[in-house]
Design a protein around this motif. Sequence first.
Motif, PDB file in Angstrom:
ATOM      1  N   LYS A 277      46.292  23.402  30.792  1.00 25.56           N
ATOM      2  CA  LYS A 277      47.150  22.643  31.857  1.00 25.56           C
ATOM      3  C   LYS A 277      48.442  23.273  31.747  1.00 25.56           C
ATOM      4  O   LYS A 277      49.394  23.565  32.418  1.00 25.56           O
ATOM      5  CB  LYS A 277      46.966  21.487  31.486  1.00 25.56           C
ATOM      6  CG  LYS A 277      45.466  20.801  32.199  1.00 25.56           C
ATOM      7  CD  LYS A 277      45.402  19.406  32.268  1.00 25.56           C
ATOM      8  CE  LYS A 277      44.224  19.151  33.000  1.00 25.56           C
ATOM      9  NZ  LYS A 277      44.098  17.396  33.129  1.00 25.56           N
TER      10      LYS A 277
ATOM     11  N   TYR B 277      50.988  24.931  34.523  1.00 28.22           N
ATOM     12  CA  TYR B 277      51.933  24.341  34.841  1.00 28.22           C
ATOM     13  C   TYR B 277      53.208  25.161  34.532  1.00 28.22           C
ATOM     14  O   TYR B 277      54.170  25.285  35.395  1.00 28.22           O
ATOM     15  CB  TYR B 277      52.020  22.954  34.265  1.00 28.22           C
ATOM     16  CG  TYR B 277      51.270  21.907  34.504  1.00 28.22           C
ATOM     17  CD1 TYR B 277      50.360  22.000  35.624  1.00 28.22           C
ATOM     18  CD2 TYR B 277      51.009  20.890  33.764  1.00 28.22           C
ATOM     19  CE1 TYR B 277      49.460  21.141  35.858  1.00 28.22           C
ATOM     20  CE2 TYR B 277      49.976  19.911  33.974  1.00 28.22           C
ATOM     21  CZ  TYR B 277      49.284  20.068  35.188  1.00 28.22           C
ATOM     22  OH  TYR B 277      48.239  19.119  35.828  1.00 28.22           O
TER      23      TYR B 277
ATOM     24  N   LEU C  59      57.852  23.031  33.714  1.00 26.55           N
ATOM     25  CA  LEU C  59      56.789  21.868  34.007  1.00 26.55           C
ATOM     26  C   LEU C  59      55.816  21.739  32.947  1.00 26.55           C
ATOM     27  O   LEU C  59      55.578  20.487  32.703  1.00 26.55           O
ATOM     28  CB  LEU C  59      56.030  22.225  35.266  1.00 26.55           C
ATOM     29  CG  LEU C  59      55.007  21.292  35.980  1.00 26.55           C
ATOM     30  CD1 LEU C  59      56.135  20.070  36.082  1.00 26.55           C
ATOM     31  CD2 LEU C  59      54.456  21.788  37.202  1.00 26.55           C
TER      32      LEU C  59
ATOM     33  N   TYR D  37      55.088  18.225  30.777  1.00 29.04           N
ATOM     34  CA  TYR D  37      53.690  17.882  30.599  1.00 29.04           C
ATOM     35  C   TYR D  37      53.708  17.534  29.032  1.00 29.04           C
ATOM     36  O   TYR D  37      52.828  16.610  28.730  1.00 29.04           O
ATOM     37  CB  TYR D  37      52.668  18.989  30.760  1.00 29.04           C
ATOM     38  CG  TYR D  37      51.307  18.626  30.601  1.00 29.04           C
ATOM     39  CD1 TYR D  37      50.634  17.577  30.923  1.00 29.04           C
ATOM     40  CD2 TYR D  37      50.609  19.347  29.575  1.00 29.04           C
ATOM     41  CE1 TYR D  37      49.166  17.378  30.846  1.00 29.04           C
ATOM     42  CE2 TYR D  37      49.480  19.195  29.273  1.00 29.04           C
ATOM     43  CZ  TYR D  37      48.503  18.212  29.899  1.00 29.04           C
ATOM     44  OH  TYR D  37      47.554  17.700  29.491  1.00 29.04           O
TER      45      TYR D  37
END
Length: 207
Positions: free
Chosen positions: A51, A55, A62, A66
């Motif tokens: 992820k 991102y 981003l 996270y």
Amino acid sequence: MDIRGFLLKISLILLQLLVVFNLHAQLVNADTIKQVEKKPVKEEEVHSPKKAAIYSAVLPGLGQAYNKKYWKIPLVYIGFGTIGYFIKWNNDNYQFNKMAYNHLIDDNPETNRFQEIDAIKYYDLDNPTHFNNFRDGLIKRQDYYRRNRDLLVISMVAFYGINIIDASVDAHLFNFDISDDLTFNWEPSMLNINDNLVYCFNFKFNF
């Protein structure tokens, strides 16, 4: 007929029937009891490197958000901004020198952008040798700025990849337990080597 034997048989039969009815009742009750549904235990959310990488690929910085590494986000954009600025600067100089070169060799007196170059004061363009040297200088300047621009574009792509890799690595280490207890202890000791006592020190690291 033996009354005692008859009563004993009747008693045994009644006892067996009672046991059978009790078992049957228990089975019926067990079937009719509402089963309590077990609530699924909520699993702890795993911090996903995949992820984080996605991102950062979609929007640089981003993935760092996270990972809760907010202080890295300005560095990411400062890096992109700096590289982007120098890409534009080198491209502008390349385009200017390219235009100056075209104006120099087109024999059109109205196109004289090359006269904006400061070094022209050292050249007499009516002199063929000076003209050729000035023209070669414009070619070299074009090549210099174009090469720098292209290298910076490659650097931008590499920095974009580093941004993704950084987010993924941070996500892998997100749950890594780092203890604050970093200590070093030592104490005297004795070892038995070949039936000989040897004095020594034991060292212990906590990290």
